[in-house]
Design a protein around this motif. Structure first.
Motif, short mmCIF file in Angstrom:
data_model
loop_
_atom_site.label_atom_id
_atom_site.label_comp_id
_atom_site.label_asym_id
_atom_site.label_seq_id
_atom_site.Cartn_x
_atom_site.Cartn_y
_atom_site.Cartn_z
N ALA A 39 0.83 -1.21 0.00
CA ALA A 39 0.00 0.00 0.00
C ALA A 39 0.86 1.26 0.00
O ALA A 39 0.59 2.21 -0.74
CB ALA A 39 -0.94 -0.01 1.21
N ALA A 40 1.89 1.26 0.83
CA ALA A 40 2.78 2.43 0.89
C ALA A 40 3.49 2.63 -0.44
O ALA A 40 3.64 3.76 -0.92
CB ALA A 40 3.78 2.26 2.03
N GLY A 41 3.93 1.54 -1.04
CA GLY A 41 4.63 1.64 -2.31
C GLY A 41 3.75 2.16 -3.43
O GLY A 41 4.17 3.02 -4.23
N TRP A 42 2.52 1.67 -3.48
CA TRP A 42 1.59 2.12 -4.53
C TRP A 42 1.21 3.58 -4.32
O TRP A 42 1.03 4.32 -5.29
CB TRP A 42 0.35 1.24 -4.55
CG TRP A 42 0.55 -0.07 -5.26
CD1 TRP A 42 0.61 -1.31 -4.70
CD2 TRP A 42 0.76 -0.26 -6.66
NE1 TRP A 42 0.82 -2.26 -5.66
CE2 TRP A 42 0.91 -1.64 -6.88
CE3 TRP A 42 0.82 0.61 -7.75
CZ2 TRP A 42 1.13 -2.18 -8.14
CZ3 TRP A 42 1.03 0.07 -9.02
CH2 TRP A 42 1.18 -1.30 -9.20
N ALA A 43 1.08 4.01 -3.08
CA ALA A 43 0.76 5.42 -2.81
C ALA A 43 1.91 6.32 -3.29
O ALA A 43 1.68 7.36 -3.92
CB ALA A 43 0.49 5.64 -1.33
N ARG A 44 3.13 5.91 -2.99
CA ARG A 44 4.28 6.69 -3.47
C ARG A 44 4.32 6.73 -4.99
O ARG A 44 4.58 7.79 -5.59
CB ARG A 44 5.58 6.09 -2.93
CG ARG A 44 5.83 6.31 -1.44
CD ARG A 44 7.26 5.98 -1.07
NE ARG A 44 7.58 4.58 -1.35
CZ ARG A 44 7.42 3.59 -0.48
NH1 ARG A 44 6.93 3.84 0.74
NH2 ARG A 44 7.74 2.36 -0.80
N ALA A 45 4.06 5.60 -5.62
CA ALA A 45 4.09 5.53 -7.08
C ALA A 45 3.03 6.43 -7.69
O ALA A 45 3.21 6.95 -8.80
CB ALA A 45 3.89 4.09 -7.54
N GLY A 82 0.33 12.26 1.31
CA GLY A 82 -0.32 12.33 2.62
C GLY A 82 -0.82 11.01 3.16
O GLY A 82 -1.60 10.99 4.11
N PHE A 83 -0.40 9.89 2.57
CA PHE A 83 -0.84 8.57 3.03
C PHE A 83 0.29 7.91 3.83
O PHE A 83 1.45 7.90 3.41
CB PHE A 83 -1.21 7.68 1.86
CG PHE A 83 -2.57 7.93 1.28
CD1 PHE A 83 -3.26 9.11 1.54
CD2 PHE A 83 -3.18 6.99 0.47
CE1 PHE A 83 -4.51 9.34 1.01
CE2 PHE A 83 -4.42 7.21 -0.07
CZ PHE A 83 -5.10 8.38 0.20
N HIS A 84 -0.07 7.34 4.97
CA HIS A 84 0.88 6.63 5.81
C HIS A 84 0.25 5.31 6.24
O HIS A 84 -0.94 5.27 6.59
CB HIS A 84 1.26 7.47 7.04
CG HIS A 84 1.81 8.81 6.67
ND1 HIS A 84 3.11 9.01 6.28
CD2 HIS A 84 1.20 10.03 6.61
CE1 HIS A 84 3.30 10.28 6.00
NE2 HIS A 84 2.16 10.93 6.20
N TYR A 85 1.04 4.25 6.24
CA TYR A 85 0.51 2.92 6.52
C TYR A 85 1.25 2.29 7.69
O TYR A 85 2.48 2.39 7.79
CB TYR A 85 0.59 2.04 5.27
CG TYR A 85 -0.42 2.46 4.24
CD1 TYR A 85 -1.74 2.05 4.35
CD2 TYR A 85 -0.07 3.31 3.20
CE1 TYR A 85 -2.69 2.45 3.43
CE2 TYR A 85 -1.01 3.72 2.27
CZ TYR A 85 -2.33 3.29 2.39
OH TYR A 85 -3.27 3.70 1.50
#
Length: 309
Positions: free
Chosen positions: A111-117, A122-125
């Motif tokens: 999830a963190a990787g896809w958000a960065r991509a 503003g997303f933190h997992y």
């Protein structure tokens, strides 16, 4: 909570192992009945009245009508999985920043990787067990749970934590399987699903793993303990426990009572443009509509918005 024990450390480990192995497969459309395009349009119609308007599009109108300013400045995602629904909420302007919790380290990392991509800053997992999760009081504008509550054994505690975590005027959104716990399908449901499955050719019933999808039946508790001890552990109580602590402001049941067990693992065989596939699905969707309208079947899936009492 009656007759259900919290997951042991061993059971938690099995859940994590399950999602480590299954993680990649979770992204494959064939695993999810609602990813099949004809079915997705039927779900949209049941939720929004239009086959072209999704739940998240509708929420973009419903939430402001209920007093929530969008995008929500602070949101929390309970059981976020690999974050696909979180990213959709961001794309639809519903959330700005979000903290996602999940029991699976592999899902959190993905999830963190896809958000960065996706360029979402503003997303933190974080790793978190919904059965023992603690959230800061009054910290969030929006609590979101997508297909996660039916994995929680400690529903009462989780709802209490979610209610306290919302600021005044904050809302909870769920999109959830709320059908029979441990998939104890009703007799009418099994007759309908198995009747449809027997019509299909072996090719249409074969999963990408090369397994002929069996007719549905009740599984013993040992099956869940061996595969995923959290699966549908108290799904039949998801709504009753919520309604004891929240006022439901908006609700859209959207079926799945026939379509979900029928299509699980074989949805990929129903390709758009295939005359038989589209005719068969049209008939199954119409049957589900009719049986829900007459009360012979209840909706197993629901989307709703609620506010703490």
């Amino acid at each position: 909570m009656v007759g259900v024990q919290p997951l042991s450390d061993t059971a938690v480990g099995r859940v994590q192992d399950f999602y480590r192995v299954q993680g990649g497969r979770e992204a494959w459309p064939w695993r999810h009945w609602n990813a099949q395009p004809t079915v997705a349009r039927a779900i949209n119609r049941r939720i929004s009245g239009s086959p072209r308007r999704s739940l998240h599009e509708v929420l973009g109108e419903v939430l402001p009508d209920l007093g929530l300013s969008l995008p929500a400045a602070r949101a929390v995602s309970l059981g976020c999985g690999r974050g696909g629904q979180d990213r959709s909420l961001f794309r639809h302007g519903i959330v700005k920043t979000l903290v996602g919790y999940d029991l699976s380290p592999d899902s959190i990392e993905a999830a963190a990787g896809w958000a960065r991509a996706a360029g979402i800053e503003g997303f933190h997992y974080r790793l978190g067990d919904l059965n023992s999760l603690d959230l800061d009081e009054g910290a969030y504008d929006l609590v979101v749970a997508t297909m996660s509550l039916h994995h929680a054994a400690e529903l009462e505690r989780l709802y209490d934590v979610a209610a306290r975590a919302l600021r005044p005027g904050g809302l909870m959104v769920i999109d959830e399987y709320a059908g029979p716990s441990r998939f104890r399908w009703t007799e009418a449901q099994m007759r309908a699903v198995n009747g449809l499955l027997t019509i299909l050719s072996p090719a249409m019933r074969t999963t990408p793993d090369g397994i002929l999808k069996p007719l549905i039946e009740h599984q013993p508790e040992a099956f869940f303990e061996a595969v995923d001890p959290s699966e549908a552990i108290r799904s039949g109580e998801v709504l009753a426990c919520l309604e004891a602590r929240f006022d439901v402001l908006w609700r859209r049941p959207y079926g799945g009572t026939i379509l979900h067990p029928m299509l699980h693992d074989i949805a990929c065989n129903f390709r758009e443009g295939d005359l038989f596939a589209e005719t068969f699905l049209g008939a199954a969707i119409a049957l589900e509509d009719t049986m829900m309208a007459t009360g012979e079947l209840q909706s197993d899936f629901v989307a709703l918005v609620a506010r703490p009492k």
